[in-house]
Scaffold this motif. Structure first.
Motif, short mmCIF file in Angstrom:
data_model
loop_
_atom_site.label_atom_id
_atom_site.label_comp_id
_atom_site.label_asym_id
_atom_site.label_seq_id
_atom_site.Cartn_x
_atom_site.Cartn_y
_atom_site.Cartn_z
N LEU A 67 0.83 -1.20 0.00
CA LEU A 67 0.00 0.00 0.00
C LEU A 67 0.86 1.26 0.00
O LEU A 67 0.57 2.22 -0.71
N GLY A 68 1.92 1.24 0.80
CA GLY A 68 2.80 2.40 0.85
C GLY A 68 3.47 2.67 -0.48
O GLY A 68 3.58 3.83 -0.91
N LEU A 69 3.90 1.62 -1.12
CA LEU A 69 4.51 1.79 -2.44
C LEU A 69 3.48 2.28 -3.46
O LEU A 69 3.78 3.10 -4.33
N TRP A 70 2.26 1.77 -3.33
CA TRP A 70 1.20 2.18 -4.25
C TRP A 70 0.85 3.65 -4.05
O TRP A 70 0.56 4.37 -5.00
N LEU A 71 0.88 4.10 -2.77
CA LEU A 71 0.58 5.50 -2.47
C LEU A 71 1.78 6.42 -2.64
O LEU A 71 1.65 7.64 -2.53
N GLY A 72 2.93 5.85 -2.87
CA GLY A 72 4.13 6.66 -3.06
C GLY A 72 4.88 6.96 -1.78
O GLY A 72 5.74 7.84 -1.77
N LEU A 73 4.59 6.26 -0.70
CA LEU A 73 5.30 6.47 0.56
C LEU A 73 6.63 5.72 0.54
O LEU A 73 6.82 4.78 -0.22
N ALA A 74 7.51 6.14 1.41
CA ALA A 74 8.78 5.43 1.55
C ALA A 74 8.54 4.11 2.27
O ALA A 74 7.66 4.00 3.14
N TRP A 75 9.30 3.10 1.92
CA TRP A 75 9.07 1.77 2.50
C TRP A 75 9.29 1.70 4.00
O TRP A 75 8.63 0.90 4.67
N PRO A 76 10.18 2.49 4.63
CA PRO A 76 10.30 2.38 6.10
C PRO A 76 9.02 2.76 6.84
O PRO A 76 8.66 2.15 7.86
N TRP A 77 8.28 3.76 6.34
CA TRP A 77 7.02 4.14 6.99
C TRP A 77 5.98 3.05 6.84
O TRP A 77 5.18 2.80 7.76
N ALA A 78 5.98 2.38 5.72
CA ALA A 78 5.04 1.28 5.54
C ALA A 78 5.37 0.12 6.48
O ALA A 78 4.47 -0.49 7.06
N LEU A 79 6.64 -0.16 6.67
CA LEU A 79 7.04 -1.22 7.60
C LEU A 79 6.66 -0.87 9.04
O LEU A 79 6.18 -1.72 9.79
N LEU A 80 6.84 0.37 9.41
CA LEU A 80 6.50 0.78 10.78
C LEU A 80 4.99 0.70 11.04
O LEU A 80 4.56 0.28 12.11
#
Length: 125
Positions: A67-80
Motif C-alpha cells: 500500500l505504501g509503495l502504491w501511495l508513493g510512501l517510503a518503504w520504512p514508513w510502511a514497515l512501521l
C-alpha cells in the motif's frame, strides 16, 4: 537434660513444618486441578497470540509495504505502520491470556504459602 528437650522440641517443630509443606503441596495440586481450565485457556490464548502475532505481522507488513509503495510512501514508513498493527493484535491476545490466567488465581495456595513462610520465620501467621 535440657538439650534433649530442646532437640525434641526442634524435631517436633521440623515435623510440623514438614507436615505444613506437604499440606501446601497438596493444596497447590488441588488449586491447580480446580484452575486447570483457566490455565489451559491461558496457554491456548498465549499460543494463539504468538501465532496470530506472527502471521498478522507478516501479512500487515507485506500489505503495508504494498500500500505504501502504491501511495508513493517510503518503504520504512510502511514497515512501521505494519509492525504497529501487528503489535496491537498481539497485545489484544496477550490481554485475553492474562484474563484467563487471572481466573485461576490460586488464592488458597498463596495464603497457605504466606502462613508457611511466616512459621519458618518464627512468626504467627
Amino acid at each position: 537434660m535440657s538439650t534433649e528437650a530442646d532437640i525434641k522440641v526442634m524435631r517436633e517443630a521440623a515435623a510440623a513444618e514438614a507436615d505444613a509443606a506437604t499440606a501446601l503441596l497438596e493444596l497447590l495440586g488441588r488449586d491447580l486441578a480446580l484452575g486447570a481450565s483457566g490455565v489451559l485457556r491461558c496457554l491456548l490464548w498465549t499460543l494463539l497470540s504468538i501465532f496470530v502475532a506472527g502471521v498478522s505481522l507478516l501479512l500487515l507488513v507485506a500489505s503495508a509495504v504494498a500500500l505504501g509503495l502504491w501511495l508513493g510512501l517510503a518503504w520504512p514508513w510502511a514497515l512501521l505502520s505494519g509492525a504497529l498493527a501487528g503489535a496491537l493484535v498481539a497485545a489484544g491476545c496477550a490481554r485475553l491470556a492474562r484474563e484467563r490466567l487471572h481466573e485461576a488465581d490460586l488464592s488458597a495456595t498463596r495464603r497457605q504459602l504466606r502462613a508457611l513462610l511466616a512459621s519458618f520465620a518464627g512468626e504467627k501467621p
